[in-house]
Design an enzyme around this catalytic site. Structure first.
Site, PDB file in Angstrom:
ATOM      1  CG  MET A   1      -1.881  -1.214   1.233  1.00 42.88           C
ATOM      2  SD  MET A   1      -3.076  -1.225  -0.104  1.00 42.88           S
ATOM      3  CE  MET A   1      -4.269  -0.054   0.531  1.00 42.88           C
ATOM      4  CB  CYS A  84       7.137  -5.210   1.370  1.00 40.48           C
ATOM      5  SG  CYS A  84       7.325  -4.338  -0.212  1.00 40.48           S
TER       6      CYS A  84
END
Length: 312
Positions: A1, A84
């Site tokens: 995000m 991530c």
């Protein structure tokens, strides 16, 4: 995000039913260097609470120091991103790159816990690839050093965001009698039906939603309403979508400044107006117009042209 879950976006999600939110992930090294962009990501507001600030990094000293810095702005918790999969993060020995070295993951987490009195949570993935799924060991070892909750994205790093998530691994962690901390699931939840199915089938304590909320913050209230009633809320109309985009733009300009707020808002229009036929001309205007009053006028025109439009 990254570059998505900033305060304007979080404000929209909160208004549409999100129970808890997280900042964009913040580089521990960036915080220590006093990088402007990293520091700006520390902005949180009381209306967002409960809200967590998420950090990442591969150096123990930097992670401890950054958790101290994060604590000064008083979020409700500090979250560590060990999930991530982006190459530039992984190559720095951070994010999902740490899945290759659980001992390092434990040391980094201990450093964060040492640096703050706030609860510390972790978000990670199943493992580096299909042949090295190690989430069971990760969950037990993180709980043992004091992690308060774990969010698991049900893909490996090798999968990136492709293919199907496999929540059976999350269920196995949740059903481990040694695990007492809350376990949250993440990956592919994009409808109320799927949210309820996964909640019932895998027994998790909560669901984290990311990509499905981009351009569609209504998903939070839709899921909560479906959980309570088994029924769907009416789909957002074009007027609802324009209102969300208008607020997002307004709040982005207030927080980032007029020029940057306008430019960075451009990536969101496609998502807000997805599924509207013959919208190309309006989209082109939205992504090329530089004056706020003209942008708001375009949005007003969209409301008028598509009044009563029904999505199929």
């Amino acid at each position: 995000m990254e570059d998505v879950s900033d305060p304007p976006f979080r404000r929209l999600c909160k208004a549409h039913g999100a129970d808890m939110m997280y900042s964009e992930f913040i580089s521990s090294e960036g915080l220590i260097r006093d990088a402007i962009k990293s520091r700006m990501k520390l902005d949180i507001f009381d209306y967002e609470r409960p809200v967590g600030i998420q950090i990442f990094g591969g150096d123990e000293e930097a992670m401890e120091m950054s958790s101290k810095i994060v604590s000064t702005v008083k979020p409700d918790l500090v979250d560590i991103n060990f999930g991530c999969p982006v190459k530039k993060v992984v190559c720095r020995g951070a994010g999902a790159g740490v899945l290759k070295d659980v001992d390092l993951m434990v040391r980094l987490t201990k450093a964060v816990i040492k640096g703050t009195d706030l609860p510390v949570t972790v978000k990670t993935r199943l493992g580096w690839d299909e042949s090295s799924i190690n989430i069971d060991e990760v969950a037990e070892r993180l709980q043992d050093i004091g992690v308060q909750a774990l969010t698991i994205h049900a893909r490996t790093r090798a999968q990136m965001y492709k293919g199907h998530s496999d929540w059976s691994h999350i269920a196995r962690v949740k059903n481990n009698p040694r695990i007492t901390m809350p376990i949250f699931g993440n990956g592919d939840i994009d409808s109320p039906e799927k949210a309820l199915k996964y909640k019932n089938e895998y027994g998790i304590d909560g669901i984290m939603i990311g990509r499905a909320a981009i351009g569609y913050p209504w998903i939070f209230n839709e899921i909560k309403h479906y959980f309570k009633t088994g029924e769907h809320l009416p789909a957002p109309t074009v007027i609802d979508r324009v209102e969300a985009a208008r607020n997002h733009l307004k709040w982005s300009m207030e927080w980032k400044g007029e020029r940057l707020g306008i430019v960075e808002m451009r990536r969101h229009y496609t998502n807000y107006f997805k599924g509207i036929h013959s919208f190309k001309e309006f989209k082109q205007k939205l992504v090329t117009t530089d004056e706020p009053e003209n942008l708001f006028a375009i949005m007003k025109e969209i409301e008028q042209v598509y009044a009563g439009y029904e999505f199929v």
